[in-house]
Design an enzyme around this catalytic site. Structure first.
Site, short mmCIF file in Angstrom:
data_model
loop_
_atom_site.label_atom_id
_atom_site.label_comp_id
_atom_site.label_asym_id
_atom_site.label_seq_id
_atom_site.Cartn_x
_atom_site.Cartn_y
_atom_site.Cartn_z
N HIS A 40 16.94 54.46 31.13
CA HIS A 40 15.49 54.25 30.97
C HIS A 40 15.06 54.52 29.52
CE1 HIS A 40 14.84 53.73 35.22
NE2 HIS A 40 15.31 54.92 35.52
C1 BDR Z 1 11.20 57.56 33.70
O1 BDR Z 1 10.87 58.69 34.51
C2 BDR Z 1 11.64 59.81 34.15
O2 BDR Z 1 12.28 60.34 35.26
C3 BDR Z 1 12.65 59.34 33.13
O3 BDR Z 1 12.86 60.31 32.13
C4 BDR Z 1 12.06 58.07 32.57
O4 BDR Z 1 11.26 58.33 31.44
C5 BDR Z 1 11.86 56.50 34.57
O5 BDR Z 1 10.99 56.08 35.59
#
Ligand code: BDR
Ligand code: CA
Length: 323
Positions: free
Chosen positions: A248
């Protein structure tokens, strides 16, 4: 504006295992110059994410200042941390994380952001990989920063490309749902935003063999990320039936540095801030008018990542982290 090939960045983050990967990626990417780190609640409470940011900077040899940010969303209570994903400590339940020796910058994150943008007009890319509360507070404090930022790049949202839904509700992505009002303020402000949501990041899967490459070839920092990722990888193994994780936050970091890896779609973006679909992100096609489309009237176009060269991005991330 860049100086030569250098991109100046501020990272707004809620570390977070994949946030830690993004941080090391920025530190090791030759074109990135990290000017500061701001923290926000999200994957853990802000006390924890701030401690983690200080700790990670120290551990990775990053001397950029760290400023503590928002503990709560703009409206209503926090939806709470995500220990099932990132561990109780936000870093995968590491056995040992010595207290950081550095202190946080005395300014709150939103003031720090304003100061940094004012100090280098037109030069700084704001990269936000957590809930968008600090950015919304900075906008509220000094709306003129919209003309001072070079670019805003956000990890967040899910736009339904190819049926892509949310990861914390059928329609909502975690960062946006943590503070939907802030996300709407950031996406509708007159500054250039690129949004890297699940439509892109769910196409970038890092398997455990790649984490082993970090462990074996990424020095002490790579070995640390391998250790910190065990809980995160285990969560994904349970949810997805395969060991690894979606990339992500490092995908958004890559977009800030190498946007050509992504296919971007232009159009105004709004966030649903109440009801069944709270946290849903919607992009109206650029230039399109609807009989009942007044909520988009006058909202500037932003860029949404609708596709990604996943193999090239993953190669870039793993090569950079393991270098
Ligand atoms: C996002 O949510 C968090 O859990 C991760 O760090 C990322 O930024 C993904 O949905
Ligand atoms: Ca994050």
């Amino acid at each position: 504006m860049t100086a030569g090939a250098t991109t100046f960045l501020l990272l707004d983050t809620d570390p977070g295992v994949d946030d830690a990967m993004a941080l090391l990626f920025l530190h090791r990417h030759p074109a990135a110059r990290l000017l500061g780190v701001t923290t926000v609640f999200g994957n853990a409470e802000v006390e924890v994410t701030t401690r983690n940011a200080l700790y990670l900077c120290e551990r990775f040899g990053i001397d950029a200042p760290v400023a503590r940010g928002a503990a709560l969303p703009l409206v209503g209570p926090s939806r709470g941390p995500a220990p099932q994903v990132h561990g109780d400590d936000g870093l995968g339940n590491l056995a040992e994380t010595p207290a950081p020796t550095r202190a946080a910058d005395p300014r709150p994150a939103h003031r720090f952001i304003v100061d940094m943008l004012r100090a280098r007009p037109g030069a700084v890319t704001l990269l936000a990989v957590g809930p968008l509360t600090n950015l919304a507070l900075a906008l509220a404090e000094d709306p003129a920063i919209t003309a001072l930022v070079r670019r805003v790049v956000v990890m967040g949202g899910a736009f339904g490309i190819g049926g892509q839904g949310g990861n914390v509700s059928p329609v909502a992505e975690a960062n946006v749902l943590c503070d939907p009002h802030a996300a709407d303020a950031v996406f509708t402000a007159p500054w250039p935003v690129t949004i890297v949501g699940l439509d892109a990041t769910h196409r970038v899967w890092m398997d455990d063999a790649a984490f082993a490459r970090l462990r074996d070839g990424g020095g002490a920092e790579g070995a640390f990320l391998w250790q910190a990722s065990r809980h995160y990888v285990g969560f994904h193994a349970g949810a997805e039936g395969r060991a690894g994780c979606y990339v992500h936050d490092a995908s958004a970091a890559a977009c800030a540095l190498e946007p050509a890896l992504f296919t971007l779609r232009r159009g105004p973006v709004r966030v649903v801030d109440q009801g069944l679909a709270i946290g849903q992100t919607i992009q109206r096609p650029a230039g399109r008018r609807y009989v009942h489309g007044q909520a988009w009237d006058g909202v500037p176009d932003q860029q949404v990542a609708v596709d990604v060269r996943a193999d090239a991005l993953l190669d870039l991330v793993v090569r950079t982290l393991a270098r």
